[in-house]
Design an enzyme around this catalytic site. Structure first.
Site, mmCIF file in Angstrom:
data_model
loop_
_atom_site.group_PDB
_atom_site.id
_atom_site.type_symbol
_atom_site.label_atom_id
_atom_site.label_comp_id
_atom_site.label_asym_id
_atom_site.label_seq_id
_atom_site.Cartn_x
_atom_site.Cartn_y
_atom_site.Cartn_z
ATOM 1 N N ASN A 54 0.827 -1.206 0.000
ATOM 2 C CA ASN A 54 0.000 0.000 0.000
ATOM 3 C C ASN A 54 0.861 1.254 0.000
ATOM 4 O O ASN A 54 0.591 2.220 -0.727
ATOM 5 C CB ASN A 54 -0.907 0.019 1.241
ATOM 6 C CG ASN A 54 -2.048 -0.966 1.160
ATOM 7 O OD1 ASN A 54 -2.333 -1.521 0.099
ATOM 8 N ND2 ASN A 54 -2.705 -1.197 2.279
ATOM 9 N N ARG A 387 -10.229 -5.207 -14.502
ATOM 10 C CA ARG A 387 -9.076 -5.994 -14.037
ATOM 11 C C ARG A 387 -9.409 -7.473 -14.201
ATOM 12 O O ARG A 387 -10.502 -7.907 -13.852
ATOM 13 C CB ARG A 387 -8.759 -5.707 -12.573
ATOM 14 C CG ARG A 387 -8.322 -4.290 -12.280
ATOM 15 C CD ARG A 387 -7.798 -4.172 -10.858
ATOM 16 N NE ARG A 387 -7.705 -2.800 -10.413
ATOM 17 C CZ ARG A 387 -6.679 -1.992 -10.676
ATOM 18 N NH1 ARG A 387 -5.683 -2.449 -11.402
ATOM 19 N NH2 ARG A 387 -6.666 -0.754 -10.224
ATOM 20 N N ARG A 417 -4.846 1.028 -13.486
ATOM 21 C CA ARG A 417 -3.500 1.237 -12.952
ATOM 22 C C ARG A 417 -2.835 -0.066 -12.511
ATOM 23 O O ARG A 417 -3.400 -0.839 -11.761
ATOM 24 C CB ARG A 417 -3.561 2.227 -11.787
ATOM 25 C CG ARG A 417 -2.198 2.608 -11.243
ATOM 26 C CD ARG A 417 -2.343 3.647 -10.155
ATOM 27 N NE ARG A 417 -2.737 4.929 -10.707
ATOM 28 C CZ ARG A 417 -3.509 5.801 -10.064
ATOM 29 N NH1 ARG A 417 -3.995 5.503 -8.883
ATOM 30 N NH2 ARG A 417 -3.799 6.961 -10.611
ATOM 31 N N HIS A 447 -14.849 2.202 -15.546
ATOM 32 C CA HIS A 447 -14.755 1.469 -14.284
ATOM 33 C C HIS A 447 -16.016 0.664 -14.005
ATOM 34 O O HIS A 447 -16.043 -0.187 -13.128
ATOM 35 C CB HIS A 447 -14.496 2.458 -13.143
ATOM 36 C CG HIS A 447 -14.105 1.827 -11.849
ATOM 37 N ND1 HIS A 447 -14.924 1.831 -10.741
ATOM 38 C CD2 HIS A 447 -12.985 1.159 -11.484
ATOM 39 C CE1 HIS A 447 -14.320 1.202 -9.748
ATOM 40 N NE2 HIS A 447 -13.149 0.777 -10.164
ATOM 41 N N TYR A 480 -12.357 -10.179 -2.030
ATOM 42 C CA TYR A 480 -13.016 -8.877 -2.022
ATOM 43 C C TYR A 480 -14.503 -9.081 -1.767
ATOM 44 O O TYR A 480 -15.116 -9.993 -2.341
ATOM 45 C CB TYR A 480 -12.875 -8.170 -3.372
ATOM 46 C CG TYR A 480 -11.518 -7.597 -3.689
ATOM 47 C CD1 TYR A 480 -10.358 -8.037 -3.055
ATOM 48 C CD2 TYR A 480 -11.386 -6.609 -4.652
ATOM 49 C CE1 TYR A 480 -9.119 -7.504 -3.366
ATOM 50 C CE2 TYR A 480 -10.147 -6.069 -4.973
ATOM 51 C CZ TYR A 480 -9.020 -6.526 -4.333
ATOM 52 O OH TYR A 480 -7.790 -6.004 -4.650
ATOM 53 N N ARG A 576 -14.488 2.352 3.897
ATOM 54 C CA ARG A 576 -13.309 1.532 4.196
ATOM 55 C C ARG A 576 -12.024 2.350 4.236
ATOM 56 O O ARG A 576 -11.215 2.222 5.143
ATOM 57 C CB ARG A 576 -13.147 0.418 3.156
ATOM 58 C CG ARG A 576 -11.842 -0.365 3.308
ATOM 59 C CD ARG A 576 -11.746 -1.512 2.331
ATOM 60 N NE ARG A 576 -11.816 -1.108 0.957
ATOM 61 C CZ ARG A 576 -10.755 -0.762 0.218
ATOM 62 N NH1 ARG A 576 -9.550 -0.768 0.757
ATOM 63 N NH2 ARG A 576 -10.896 -0.425 -1.051
ATOM 64 N N HIS A 604 -15.230 -3.985 -0.703
ATOM 65 C CA HIS A 604 -15.151 -3.372 -2.026
ATOM 66 C C HIS A 604 -16.520 -2.975 -2.583
ATOM 67 O O HIS A 604 -16.599 -2.254 -3.576
ATOM 68 C CB HIS A 604 -14.453 -4.359 -2.979
ATOM 69 C CG HIS A 604 -13.993 -3.766 -4.266
ATOM 70 N ND1 HIS A 604 -14.538 -4.098 -5.477
ATOM 71 C CD2 HIS A 604 -13.020 -2.856 -4.539
ATOM 72 C CE1 HIS A 604 -13.926 -3.435 -6.441
ATOM 73 N NE2 HIS A 604 -13.002 -2.678 -5.897
#
Length: 705
Positions: A54, A387, A417, A447, A480, A576, A604
């Site tokens: 992170n 992703r 990313r 997204h 997730y 979160r 998520h």
């Protein structure tokens, strides 16, 4: 580095909390998992590795972005009220403090307990003689050929040092030369060499860090010269960039993405991690070369470890596979209890299915897609992909569909990313097979998570739709928490069909019925719902706002919540990560409560629930309340209308608010306090309780009494 009282007063006076300071607080909550007594050493190492990963991303992206302002003398005023230089000072102090706590915890709390758990981190000198011989043989046969010393002096240019690799800076002097003739050479440790050399003893595994293997034999790289010092360090480079795409998405666009990926490797240095005892001569040279200050130099104690992400090798050793507590097997979706035996096409013609991952498997989605690939009556498949897992079954199913003559359209977000290279590779596979591939839309990231399957059935065409908050990724779906809806609802099917026409063609959307989309309308519609709750409260009607998201950063959205709070609306937020809203501030946000859930699974899912005097509105999807989500991304939230499914979503909110194991309560000053069970209260851990859920348990769920 001194943060003045005046700077702290400025920070606390702001009605908004800095996004970046809030993120550091989030990583502290992840780090708090390392200190949980109920976790064993392997779980603690896992969370230590996550905090390090992170922090790497934070420096690459957020600190990298800040340097874009500093390096080009651009004005930036943070939510904290501080200008760019003062804010960088504050940010580096907080980062340095976190870095120090990481290494103190590792050395004082984790390292002393490793041997009793069956492994040891060791340097070469502490090994048995025969083990040292094995190490020596390994170095000269496998490692030595991989290493390339790169000298920097008046005859050699400064080499390109790679982002996030371990690097030795070796200072040498030719025999007989004066000290001012010393030279600096760099030895980068390639990323494809294992982080640790493993030695298996009868009762214990020995892990020797690769830097210790090389340090022990570094003389072999510098023969007939005197080695003055050997300095281990690691650099983090700016990984933040903005693509300047044109409206025509031609092949040049992919080349632009590839060029930007290469720039990541040579972007400006934003952090140096260096082992204590380093050469001051070398660090001064590096500071001057990279235009970096002391506040961006992070010192690593010699007894600690540089780059905790390498701990994944220890955690993943098969010898310790039983040490990580297993995740319970997924339970059937509440709305689809016979998932293993019924035909998914037939089920969806009669009812909707709500999936809550990882408690429910991703199998129904895969089942639908794989059946669609082979079904001769399926005519088209359209999908957005952000992703993917490596060797994705999703891509394999789409390839099979193309081979079977179906029209397949996929919008691949190649700007996701750190997944750009994988996405480009998979997109090209599909394109080569005959799939219609779109590489993103203009300067917007796609997204949203949507799947549309068009099937001809007898005299009509049925559209099967999946909408969700999570990526179509088999691996992350197991760790997730996400929500997805499978449906043939005509209203949603029309909305999704319209949305695909917009993102794959040149079409301006009409009004969607049950879909909120950005960048077109999402912020305004959500604020309308907030203002309606405020109006209800002022009129004495029941009101309430319940939101679960990853990040809350958009100031317009936040100030709408403040106004609703002042009108008397009870607001409960489950955020979160980043939260720029201040809860409980007198005269501003007394009616707002914020909690953060951080634990075994990564939260998520995004849920927006508005009570609306009993005529509730509940939306689920991929969008956080952030400027980028509202203005710079193609996003969608879908309305959950079916009563039983809406209750299931409301129960997710209710369980999150009840959690007293993974929950942290946000304070007005931006700090967090871990929520503990009250006296006599049962422990309630949502990451366990959702595996026990039955339909009867959600039949009377209420968020407002």
């Amino acid at each position: 580095m001194i943060v003045t009282d005046r700077m702290e007063e400025t920070i606390q006076a702001s009605d908004l909390i800095s996004r970046d300071l809030s993120w550091l607080k989030f990583n502290e909550r992840v780090f708090d998992q390392v200190k949980k007594e109920q976790r064993n050493i392997f779980e603690k190492l896992k969370f230590m590795a996550i905090t390090a990963s992170n922090l790497d991303e934070f420096f690459m992206i957020r600190v990298g972005s800040l340097y874009n302002y500093l390096d080009y003398d651009k004005v930036r005023v943070d939510y904290s009220g501080l200008r760019e230089d003062a804010f960088k000072m504050k940010l580096m102090i907080e980062s340095q403090n976190f870095h120090r706590r990481q290494h103190e915890t590792f050395m004082e709390e984790l390292l002393p307990s490793t041997e009793e758990e069956g492994f040891i981190l060791s340097n070469v000198k502490n090994l048995l003689d025969e083990e040292q011989k094995i190490i020596k043989d390994y170095f000269f046969k496998a490692v030595y050929p991989m290493l390339t010393p790169m000298v920097f002096d008046g005859y050699h240019t400064f080499p390109i040092l790679m982002n996030k690799l371990l690097i030795f800076g070796v200072i040498t002097i030719n025999q007989g030369d004066k000290k001012d003739n010393r030279k600096l050479s760099f030895v980068q440790i390639p990323s494809n060499i294992p982080r640790f050399f493993e030695i298996e003893r009868e009762n214990v595994m020995i892990y020797v860090p690769i830097e210790e293997v090389i340090r022990e034999h570094v003389f072999s790289l510098f023969r007939n010269v005197n080695i003055e010092s050997v300095n281990l360090f690691r650099i983090t480079r700016n990984g933040d960039f903005t693509l300047e795409e044109s409206e025509d998405m031609d092949t040049n666009f992919l080349e632009e993405v590839k060029r930007k990926l290469n720039e990541r490797k040579t972007g400006r240095v934003v952090r140096i991690e260096i082992e204590e005892g380093y050469s001051k001569w070398m660090i001064n040279l590096l500071k001057e070369r990279w235009i970096i200050n002391d506040d961006s130099i992070f010192k690593i104690p010699r007894k600690s470890l540089m780059d905790f992400t390498g701990l994944w090798q220890v955690i993943g050793n098969k010898r310790f596979k039983d040490k990580i507590p297993p995740t319970p097997p997924p339970i059937p979706p509440l709305s689809y209890p016979d998932a293993a035996t019924e035909d998914i096409f037939q089920v969806l013609k009669h009812k909707d299915v709500l999936l809550h991952h990882p408690y429910n498997s991703m199998e129904p989605i895969m089942d639908l897609l794989e059946k669609a690939a082979d079904d001769p009556h399926v005519m088209a498949i359209k999908m957005t992909i952000y992703r993917l897992s490596k060797n994705s079954n999703i891509v394999n199913a789409l390839l099979r569909a193309v081979e079977n003559g179906k029209h397949v359209s996929v919008l691949f977000e190649v700007k996701a990313r750190f997944d750009e290279e994988n996405n480009i590779r998979e997109a090209k596979r599909l394109q080569k097979a005959g799939c219609f591939v779109i590489y993103g839309i203009s300067n917007l990231k796609t997204h949203t998570k949507l799947l549309l399957i068009v099937k001809k059935e007898e005299s009509k065409v049925t559209r099967y739709v999946h909408l969700g908050s999570g990526n179509y990724n088999e691996e992350t779906s197991r760790i997730y928490t996400d929500i997805g809806l499978l449906t043939t609802n005509e209203v949603l099917a029309n909305d999704v069909s319209e949305f695909f026409n917009v993102i794959t063609g040149h079409s301006l959307p009409s009004t969607y019925q049950n879909l909120l989309t950005s960048p077109r309308e999402m912020r305004n519609r959500l604020i309308e719902f907030i203002e309606k709750e405020a109006e209800n409260a002022r009129n004495g009607l029941k009101s309430g706002i319940f939101i679960k998201i990853n990040s809350l950063e958009d100031s317009e959205f936040i100030f709408a919540l403040y106004r609703a709070s002042q009108a008397g609306v009870p607001i409960k937020l489950i955020v979160r990560g980043i939260c720029c809203l201040r809860p409980g501030r007198p005269g501003l946000s007394e009616n707002i409560q914020v909690i953060s859930i951080v634990g075994e699974f990564l939260e998520h899912s995004r849920i927006y629930h508005f009570h609306n005097d009993g005529d509730s509105r509940t939306y689920v999807g991929s969008a956080d309340a952030m400027v980028r989500s509202f203005d710079k991304r193609l996003e969608s939230l879908f309305r959950v209308e079916t009563s039983v499914l809406e209750k299931q979503v409301m129960n997710i909110l209710s369980y999150n608010l009840r959690d007293n194991v993974n929950a942290y309560v946000m304070q007005e000053d931006g700090s967090y306090i871990h929520k503990e069970p009250n006296k006599g209260e049962e422990v309630f851990n949502i990451h366990k309780e959702f595996f026990k859920l039955t339909p009867a348990m959600i039949s009377d769920v209420k968020l407002i009494e």
